[in-house]
Write an enzyme that holds these catalytic residues in place. Structure first.
Site, PDB file in Angstrom:
ATOM      1  N   ARG A  88      30.298   9.143 -24.005  1.00  0.00           N
ATOM      2  CA  ARG A  88      29.201   9.913 -24.603  1.00  0.00           C
ATOM      3  C   ARG A  88      29.286  11.329 -24.054  1.00  0.00           C
ATOM      4  O   ARG A  88      29.653  11.534 -22.889  1.00  0.00           O
ATOM      5  CB  ARG A  88      27.849   9.285 -24.245  1.00  0.00           C
ATOM      6  CG  ARG A  88      26.650  10.055 -24.780  1.00  0.00           C
ATOM      7  CD  ARG A  88      25.344   9.243 -24.772  1.00  0.00           C
ATOM      8  NE  ARG A  88      24.788   9.026 -23.450  1.00  0.00           N
ATOM      9  CZ  ARG A  88      24.778   7.863 -22.806  1.00  0.00           C
ATOM     10  NH1 ARG A  88      25.303   6.783 -23.379  1.00  0.00           N
ATOM     11  NH2 ARG A  88      24.248   7.744 -21.606  1.00  0.00           N
ATOM     12  N   HIS A  98      21.809   1.662 -21.167  1.00  0.00           N
ATOM     13  CA  HIS A  98      20.921   2.120 -20.089  1.00  0.00           C
ATOM     14  C   HIS A  98      21.330   1.490 -18.765  1.00  0.00           C
ATOM     15  O   HIS A  98      20.518   0.907 -18.053  1.00  0.00           O
ATOM     16  CB  HIS A  98      19.457   1.800 -20.424  1.00  0.00           C
ATOM     17  CG  HIS A  98      18.916   2.678 -21.511  1.00  0.00           C
ATOM     18  ND1 HIS A  98      17.715   2.453 -22.131  1.00  0.00           N
ATOM     19  CD2 HIS A  98      19.413   3.795 -22.086  1.00  0.00           C
ATOM     20  CE1 HIS A  98      17.507   3.381 -23.054  1.00  0.00           C
ATOM     21  NE2 HIS A  98      18.525   4.207 -23.043  1.00  0.00           N
ATOM     22  N   GLU A 107      26.839  14.818 -24.057  1.00  0.00           N
ATOM     23  CA  GLU A 107      25.465  15.208 -24.392  1.00  0.00           C
ATOM     24  C   GLU A 107      25.155  16.611 -23.888  1.00  0.00           C
ATOM     25  O   GLU A 107      25.381  16.916 -22.712  1.00  0.00           O
ATOM     26  CB  GLU A 107      24.477  14.208 -23.767  1.00  0.00           C
ATOM     27  CG  GLU A 107      23.017  14.578 -23.973  1.00  0.00           C
ATOM     28  CD  GLU A 107      22.055  13.515 -23.452  1.00  0.00           C
ATOM     29  OE1 GLU A 107      22.416  12.784 -22.522  1.00  0.00           O
ATOM     30  OE2 GLU A 107      20.938  13.425 -24.000  1.00  0.00           O
ATOM     31  N   ASP A 124       0.817  -1.218   0.000  1.00  0.00           N
ATOM     32  CA  ASP A 124       0.000   0.000   0.000  1.00  0.00           C
ATOM     33  C   ASP A 124       0.849   1.265   0.000  1.00  0.00           C
ATOM     34  O   ASP A 124       0.394   2.324   0.419  1.00  0.00           O
ATOM     35  CB  ASP A 124      -0.945  -0.011   1.216  1.00  0.00           C
ATOM     36  CG  ASP A 124      -0.176  -0.171   2.519  1.00  0.00           C
ATOM     37  OD1 ASP A 124       1.056  -0.363   2.454  1.00  0.00           O
ATOM     38  OD2 ASP A 124      -0.804  -0.113   3.585  1.00  0.00           O
ATOM     39  N   HIS A 141      17.421  13.826 -29.442  1.00  0.00           N
ATOM     40  CA  HIS A 141      15.954  13.750 -29.399  1.00  0.00           C
ATOM     41  C   HIS A 141      15.399  15.073 -28.909  1.00  0.00           C
ATOM     42  O   HIS A 141      16.089  15.839 -28.240  1.00  0.00           O
ATOM     43  CB  HIS A 141      15.526  12.617 -28.447  1.00  0.00           C
ATOM     44  CG  HIS A 141      16.225  12.653 -27.112  1.00  0.00           C
ATOM     45  ND1 HIS A 141      15.779  13.432 -26.081  1.00  0.00           N
ATOM     46  CD2 HIS A 141      17.364  12.043 -26.665  1.00  0.00           C
ATOM     47  CE1 HIS A 141      16.597  13.278 -25.043  1.00  0.00           C
ATOM     48  NE2 HIS A 141      17.578  12.452 -25.371  1.00  0.00           N
ATOM     49  N   ASP A 171      25.201  10.029 -17.009  1.00  0.00           N
ATOM     50  CA  ASP A 171      24.076  10.608 -17.735  1.00  0.00           C
ATOM     51  C   ASP A 171      23.024  10.913 -16.673  1.00  0.00           C
ATOM     52  O   ASP A 171      22.411   9.995 -16.118  1.00  0.00           O
ATOM     53  CB  ASP A 171      23.552   9.612 -18.779  1.00  0.00           C
ATOM     54  CG  ASP A 171      22.515  10.237 -19.707  1.00  0.00           C
ATOM     55  OD1 ASP A 171      21.995  11.332 -19.389  1.00  0.00           O
ATOM     56  OD2 ASP A 171      22.223   9.619 -20.757  1.00  0.00           O
ATOM     57  N   HIS A 187      12.390  12.608 -23.381  1.00  0.00           N
ATOM     58  CA  HIS A 187      12.266  12.312 -24.815  1.00  0.00           C
ATOM     59  C   HIS A 187      10.908  12.878 -25.226  1.00  0.00           C
ATOM     60  O   HIS A 187       9.892  12.170 -25.176  1.00  0.00           O
ATOM     61  CB  HIS A 187      12.300  10.803 -25.081  1.00  0.00           C
ATOM     62  CG  HIS A 187      13.578  10.153 -24.636  1.00  0.00           C
ATOM     63  ND1 HIS A 187      13.674   8.828 -24.311  1.00  0.00           N
ATOM     64  CD2 HIS A 187      14.819  10.649 -24.458  1.00  0.00           C
ATOM     65  CE1 HIS A 187      14.911   8.536 -23.954  1.00  0.00           C
ATOM     66  NE2 HIS A 187      15.628   9.635 -24.030  1.00  0.00           N
ATOM     67  N   HIS A 189      23.006   4.340 -31.581  1.00  0.00           N
ATOM     68  CA  HIS A 189      21.762   5.085 -31.305  1.00  0.00           C
ATOM     69  C   HIS A 189      21.675   6.391 -32.084  1.00  0.00           C
ATOM     70  O   HIS A 189      22.573   6.750 -32.850  1.00  0.00           O
ATOM     71  CB  HIS A 189      21.599   5.332 -29.797  1.00  0.00           C
ATOM     72  CG  HIS A 189      22.738   6.051 -29.140  1.00  0.00           C
ATOM     73  ND1 HIS A 189      23.068   7.347 -29.425  1.00  0.00           N
ATOM     74  CD2 HIS A 189      23.624   5.640 -28.199  1.00  0.00           C
ATOM     75  CE1 HIS A 189      24.093   7.714 -28.678  1.00  0.00           C
ATOM     76  NE2 HIS A 189      24.466   6.694 -27.930  1.00  0.00           N
ATOM     77  N   TYR A 223      31.032   3.317 -28.143  1.00  0.00           N
ATOM     78  CA  TYR A 223      31.062   2.300 -27.086  1.00  0.00           C
ATOM     79  C   TYR A 223      31.947   1.143 -27.548  1.00  0.00           C
ATOM     80  O   TYR A 223      31.649   0.512 -28.562  1.00  0.00           O
ATOM     81  CB  TYR A 223      29.644   1.785 -26.812  1.00  0.00           C
ATOM     82  CG  TYR A 223      28.656   2.913 -26.543  1.00  0.00           C
ATOM     83  CD1 TYR A 223      28.597   3.536 -25.305  1.00  0.00           C
ATOM     84  CD2 TYR A 223      27.788   3.359 -27.557  1.00  0.00           C
ATOM     85  CE1 TYR A 223      27.706   4.577 -25.062  1.00  0.00           C
ATOM     86  CE2 TYR A 223      26.893   4.388 -27.323  1.00  0.00           C
ATOM     87  CZ  TYR A 223      26.853   4.999 -26.073  1.00  0.00           C
ATOM     88  OH  TYR A 223      25.963   6.029 -25.846  1.00  0.00           O
ATOM     89  N   GLU A 251      24.010  14.021 -28.660  1.00  0.00           N
ATOM     90  CA  GLU A 251      24.710  13.083 -27.795  1.00  0.00           C
ATOM     91  C   GLU A 251      25.481  11.999 -28.551  1.00  0.00           C
ATOM     92  O   GLU A 251      25.157  10.813 -28.468  1.00  0.00           O
ATOM     93  CB  GLU A 251      23.731  12.441 -26.804  1.00  0.00           C
ATOM     94  CG  GLU A 251      22.422  11.936 -27.403  1.00  0.00           C
ATOM     95  CD  GLU A 251      21.456  11.461 -26.318  1.00  0.00           C
ATOM     96  OE1 GLU A 251      21.838  10.579 -25.547  1.00  0.00           O
ATOM     97  OE2 GLU A 251      20.325  11.995 -26.252  1.00  0.00           O
ATOM     98  N   ASP A 301      19.005  16.999 -19.687  1.00  0.00           N
ATOM     99  CA  ASP A 301      19.526  15.683 -20.074  1.00  0.00           C
ATOM    100  C   ASP A 301      20.983  15.844 -20.483  1.00  0.00           C
ATOM    101  O   ASP A 301      21.270  16.280 -21.604  1.00  0.00           O
ATOM    102  CB  ASP A 301      18.676  15.132 -21.231  1.00  0.00           C
ATOM    103  CG  ASP A 301      19.088  13.723 -21.635  1.00  0.00           C
ATOM    104  OD1 ASP A 301      19.940  13.121 -20.953  1.00  0.00           O
ATOM    105  OD2 ASP A 301      18.555  13.232 -22.652  1.00  0.00           O
TER     106      ASP A 301
HETATM  107  N1  GLY Z   1      19.179  10.201 -20.634  1.00  0.00           N
HETATM  108  C1  GLY Z   1      18.417   9.676 -21.661  1.00  0.00           C
HETATM  109  C2  GLY Z   1      18.952  10.035 -22.976  1.00  0.00           C
HETATM  110  O1  GLY Z   1      20.055  10.534 -23.079  1.00  0.00           O
HETATM  111  O2  GLY Z   1      18.305   9.905 -23.968  1.00  0.00           O
HETATM  112 MN    MN Z   2      19.381  12.207 -24.267  1.00  0.00          MN
HETATM  113 MN    MN Z   3      21.025  11.480 -21.495  1.00  0.00          MN
END
Ligand code: GLY
Ligand code: MN
Ligand code: MN
Length: 440
Positions: free
Chosen positions: A402, A238, A404, A35, A349, A255, A356, A345, A384, A380, A266
């Site tokens: 990465r 992820h 970003e 609960d 975005h 990230d 996103h 990727h 890798y 970004e 982000d």
């Molecule tokens: N942190 C999620 C992305 O970079 O898309």
């Molecule tokens: Mn992102």
């Molecule tokens: Mn990110």
């Protein structure tokens, strides 16, 4: 002031609707165990149109030939419930506080929908949603359709999200301010994390520091699950487990971004756990950073995400070829999409109320959506290089990087909203040498 923003948005939705009724439900509390509940986070479209932060509510916009109106269903005041879980706005104060025309107890929804829906053919809603209030509205519409004496019951279901996501794609000045505020906190958190990381610490210690800084500065939520990935963990895209040791000589990919009034930030940065990049780490890092700077430089009205994607694929392929990670001619490597193995990727975005943001990248005619002033997107690029891949030169195995940033489209070009978060090798190494307490 805020109220005006939301009323204006509701008017804009109404102006784009044909005659009909639009329904936008709030989020509801989600159970975590038995609960006890997950922290509440408002549904983005509902927040966009109401600024109201309670669960169990539904916004209704209705339009006919003569007039239009906005109606909010919400929880009624309940002193006993409020004693346990907090104050409610209540039905009596809703019109004045939120600028809606009418407000009703959410418990009267079925009965009121029976009055508000007849006479409307079009029902605008998230047609894919299984939200219980929307299902109830559909059931009411269905009942009306069986009642022969009720003229014109709603049966045209129109996907409201298509309209809303286009509106949300163009940020107003108020929205940019919220993103900037989120980024100002996210910046402190990233700098503190770079400075605090030391060999022998656990990734979750750094996560705790980041999230402490988010909360300390009043951010209500993380915009997404924080990633703190030491060494080879950065190659799990992820990675949110954050449970391993940070080792000497390895890189740490973070990230992380907080929300401010539901607006996201982000940001990814990659920094050396021991404070200095090795020769190979630096070569790869600067290749990716140089590519990112070139991609950001190209952002201006008239461009598109698809063009940035192609540019990123070419630039990162060049980096990998120059470092001996990919072998062959540029044309061949691009043609075969060899980069995909190490850069799998998208380049970025849309970002806004959702990290996103939900707008597609192509319009209804299949054409690329072109950049316009007020849009916000992330950039970004990443490479890798997993530890267990024998195709990679040994010195690069186990490195994942990465970088970003969050970019606003302006009238003539762009503004990097996160330009002041340390990024060059010199800037990052300088922060790594500092005392993390300076950033709290
Ligand atoms: N942190 C999620 C992305 O970079 O898309
Ligand atoms: Mn992102
Ligand atoms: Mn990110």
């Amino acid at each position: 002031m805020k109220n005006t923003i939301y009323s204006k948005r509701r008017k804009k939705v109404l102006s784009q609707m044909q005659n009909g009724v639009a329904l936008v439900p709030s989020a509801s509390m989600q159970m975590r165990s038995n609960d006890t509940e997950f922290p509440f986070r408002q549904e983005s479209n509902f927040y966009y149109l109401s600024g109201f932060n309670e669960p169990d509510a539904l916004l209704l916009l209705s339009k006919n030939k003569k007039s239009s109106k906005t109606v909010l269903f919400l929880r009624k005041r309940d002193l006993q419930a409020e004693m346990w879980v907090g104050k409610r706005l209540g039905v009596e104060d809703a019109c004045a506080a939120l600028g809606v025309d009418e407000a009703y107890d959410i418990e009267t929804l079925d009965e009121k929908l029976g009055e508000l829906l007849p006479g409307h053919l079009n029902l605008y809603l998230d047609t894919f949603s299984s939200n219980s209030y929307l299902l109830r509205a559909k059931r009411t519409a269905e009942k009306l359709s069986h009642t022969r004496n009720v003229e014109r019951s709603p049966h045209n279901f129109i996907h409201l999200n298509t309209l809303l996501e286009k509106m949300r794609l163009h940020k107003e000045p108020y929205e940019i301010e919220q993103i900037k505020k989120a980024l100002s906190i996210t910046k402190q958190a990233h700098h503190a994390a770079m400075a605090a990381a030391k060999p022998g610490m656990k990734e979750y210690e750094i996560q705790a520091l980041i999230e402490y800084i988010f909360k300390k500065h009043g951010s209500q939520h993380d915009a997404y699950g924080t990633i703190v990935a030491g060494g080879n963990n950065a190659n799990t895209l992820h990675y949110i487990e954050n449970s391993n040791l940070l080792n000497a000589g390895e890189l740490m990919l973070i990230d992380a971004g907080c929300e401010w009034n539901c607006y996201a930030s982000d940001i990814t940065r990659t920094s050396p756990v021991s404070g200095k990049f090795s020769k190979h780490q630096q070569a790869l890092y600067e290749g990716i950073l140089d590519a990112q700077l070139k991609i950001i430089k190209a952002i201006k009205p008239g461009g598109s995400k698809q063009k940035l994607q192609a540019k990123s694929e070419r630039l990162l392929t060049e980096v990998m070829r120059d470092l001996g990670i990919l072998k062959g001619s540029m044309d061949e490597l691009i043609e075969k999409k060899s980069f995909k193995k190490y850069y799998p990727h998208g380049i970025g975005h849309w970002m806004g109320l959702d990290v996103h943001d939900t707008c597609p990248y192509k319009d209804e005619n299949g054409k690329d959506i072109l950049f316009e002033e007020g849009m916000v997107l992330t950039v970004e690029p990443a490479i890798y290089l997993p530890l267990n891949d024998p195709d990679i030169p040994e010195a690069f195995r186990g490195i994942g990087i990465r970088t970003e940033d969050d970019i606003l489209l302006t009238a003539k070009g762009h503004e990097n909203l996160s330009h002041d978060i340390a990024k060059s090798v010199d800037e990052v190494e300088k922060i790594c040498a500092m005392d993390y307490r300076e950033f709290i």
